[in-house]
Enzyme design. Sequence first.
Site, PDB file in Angstrom:
ATOM      1  CE  LYS A  10      -0.349   0.919   4.901  1.00  0.00           C
ATOM      2  NZ  LYS A  10       0.116   2.244   5.183  1.00  0.00           N
TER       3      LYS A  10
ATOM      4  CE  LYS B  85      -0.640  -6.106  12.701  1.00  0.00           C
ATOM      5  NZ  LYS B  85       0.652  -6.290  13.342  1.00  0.00           N
TER       6      LYS B  85
ATOM      7  CG  HIS C  55      -3.581  -0.972   8.006  1.00  0.00           C
ATOM      8  ND1 HIS C  55      -3.082  -1.866   7.086  1.00  0.00           N
ATOM      9  CD2 HIS C  55      -2.554  -0.135   8.293  1.00  0.00           C
ATOM     10  CE1 HIS C  55      -1.823  -1.569   6.834  1.00  0.00           C
ATOM     11  NE2 HIS C  55      -1.477  -0.524   7.546  1.00  0.00           N
TER      12      HIS C  55
END
Lengths: 335, 508
Positions: free
Chosen positions: B166, B200, B258
């Site tokens: 990004k 994650k 995000h």
Amino acid sequence: MTAVVTPEKILKDLHSLWATLGKDSAPADAHGVLRACAMTVIVLADDDAAASAIPQTLGQVMQEHPHRAIIVRVRAASDPGLDCHVTAQCWRPFGRQQQICCEQVEMTAAEASLPDAEPVLLAITAPDLPVAVWCRSPRLSDLAALRKLYARADRLIVDSRDIPDPRAALTALARVAAATRGRLSDLAWTSLTRWREIVAEIFEDPARRDSLPNLKRVRVQHSSAAPPATAYYLAGWIQAALNRPDIEVAFEAVPPILGGIEGIVLEFRAEAISIRRAVGTAILIEIGSLKNCTSAPRLSEAELLGTELAITGRDPVFERTLPAAARLAEAPHGG
Amino acid sequence: MALGNPFQDSLRFERRVPPCAIVIFGAHGDLTRRKLMPALYSLASERRLPPGFALIGTSRSPMSDEQFRDKMRAALTEFPSENPLDEEIWKSFANTLFYVPGDTGDPALYKSIGEKLAEVEKRFETGGNVLFYLSLQPSLYETAAQGIGAAGLAHGNGWRRLVIEKPFGHNLATAIELNEALGRVFPEPSIYRIDHYLGKETVQNIFAFRFANGIFEPIWNRRYISQVQITAAESIGVEGRGAYYEEAGALRDMIQNHLLQILSTIGMEPPAVYEANAVRDERAKLLRSVRIMKPEDVATNAVPGQYGPAHIGGADVPGYRQEPGVKTDSQTVTYAAVTLYVENWRWAGVPFYLRTGKRLPRQVTDIAIHFNAAPHAPFSGGENGTPIDPDLLIIRIQPEEGLSLRFVSKQPGQGMRLRPVSMDFDYGASFGAREPSAYETLLLDAMLGDSTLYIRQDAVEASWTIVEPLLNSWPAQQFEYPNYAAGSWGPKAADEMLARHGHAWRNP
């Protein structure tokens, strides 16, 4: 004279234990104690010096697989008594204020009194949760007095890594495996996962897989004078995976680097693939002129046990391998 | 022709990576040193890289292979992987590292890369599989992709994939432009857009939590949930990246990617199967269901902020405008809070509050699901008669990944006195195994061809569409900055935004 051991008394003792733990922690620690239990692990061990390490091993495993531990020390004595007491294993995760505790029941039983012990064991397993039975000695995985316990177990775990007579043990295990319908695990097999992964990784390349029909011989290198059970498993796995019992197998004793399996060489018509311990935990892979190094530390008993407790279903690869390993152990070249 | 690998053991083995080469553009840059190299070394030391593996680094700095290896080793010392540096493993890994210097705009660079790829394909048996990783300034993405295409490197004996970081464009129009440029060289399934939040463990665990447990799905909707708060707070400032941040700001840096990805994971419908396109279809569908703010709604549903100086813990902390590389009258937002609504049957009327900011009191990313209060409470209240707080589920992304469920319990003793208690699941404490870093997971997935945790272009476009009203509105105004002090939880206006709905921010 030993006291009578009843499930009610053990469960009452466990209840009192929790009350005491809660009470003891309350004044200083407002976060209290967390009772953790995801399964029951019953350990059957001969009452020898090695058995004293069991609580420590279980203490390590509990942090990943919280469980009610029931340790049964089997004495060879003819005294038909049973003895039992309860305790807890507690730890405080790093940076956390709350203490986590698991129950531990320790029982001593003469071999002759195992028929009395079995109903007690069955009654004190944690309800609605899986049961694993870990037999620290392979002979304890095949006792007539504990048939119902074996049948109740979701996993029956043995460890044939260091047994002096792997031939007899593998033959016996093949029999037990048939009776337990895929619920048997052997920590000797678990200890080979990294070796097997390395072999599998090499044959991820379809072009290399094309050469597998040309595999002629497998040499398994080990540090002990006679081949251990792990050596038979490794060779048996390759034969079973390829469905090729005709592949020649050789076992070679080599100077130890880390102990146990030290290397495996796959010999083809035109080339050889060598996977061997170089130094420490490092493993050197040589395929022609291509060299690669990887790491394979020797896993502790707690790590091996933890791996097995994470598996809930059947292990089809082990089921296929065990008969092949037993056949190799019985063969004349097996020793 | 060989069939599947007869030695595979899916019960016990990690997923196997096919032989391949990785080409990292910007191999001398910060991301490579801080994230990519430690992740690749961890994969190497845990035997996750295939025996047929090579890495070619490229950047403008002239360097030999040996010098590149030395620099990468230094990077591992400075930014250690979780696996300690082992001499034997490093030696073996270092032998797979190569360097090709050159300018991204120079066709000669791609010719050299092509020659090196041919060499490693033969020497390491990589099967012609190549992953191009653009760890470059976004303005160079198009140039690099064109260079790869013009040199014929986008096709070869094996698969060819492109990974980009990004931001994917600067707004909706440039995102579409960028995609068209990349699409002329690589087909969409070969383009892997990284949002490292999706790598994650805890974000992935949201899937397991929502879709592998029968007890949560029935209450995961507007009937039981009153509001959702997603917070991504950073305690640090711009840390020498003032010039970059002046261009990006909190909206582009965090919310557009995000936080909206987390929102889509929390709000999406269950996919039929856990496969890349099924999951990404649902995520994109959720983002397309977010109500787009009208210009007149921006002021009431979004709050920009910029931190000012403060004295924290005995030290002076500079304000944003005092940071190096930042204009003294900068209007860049270092804090953004928005209220979003998802217009579908599941979520109609439930506000999703998203906030992110720099120089907030602590570094934390979490999701707070606020449940409705019990329809009727027969009790007089909590301690000292205070109202009983509704149940709350906290999903902690970082640090201390885990879940907490806050509910009400009777206090021991006489009478019915109530107080909230918390039931905690700590990811680290419950699973002793080391969690792979997000970059380990994502690099591995890209090599395996699993794009589930990567963002598809339609989701990128939907995300830009959501933030466009803010991107259009805020630069056209002059805000009185700073409007929050470093070390505080943001501007007062953000509290007022929630107060209008009868809600308040939960401070993690």
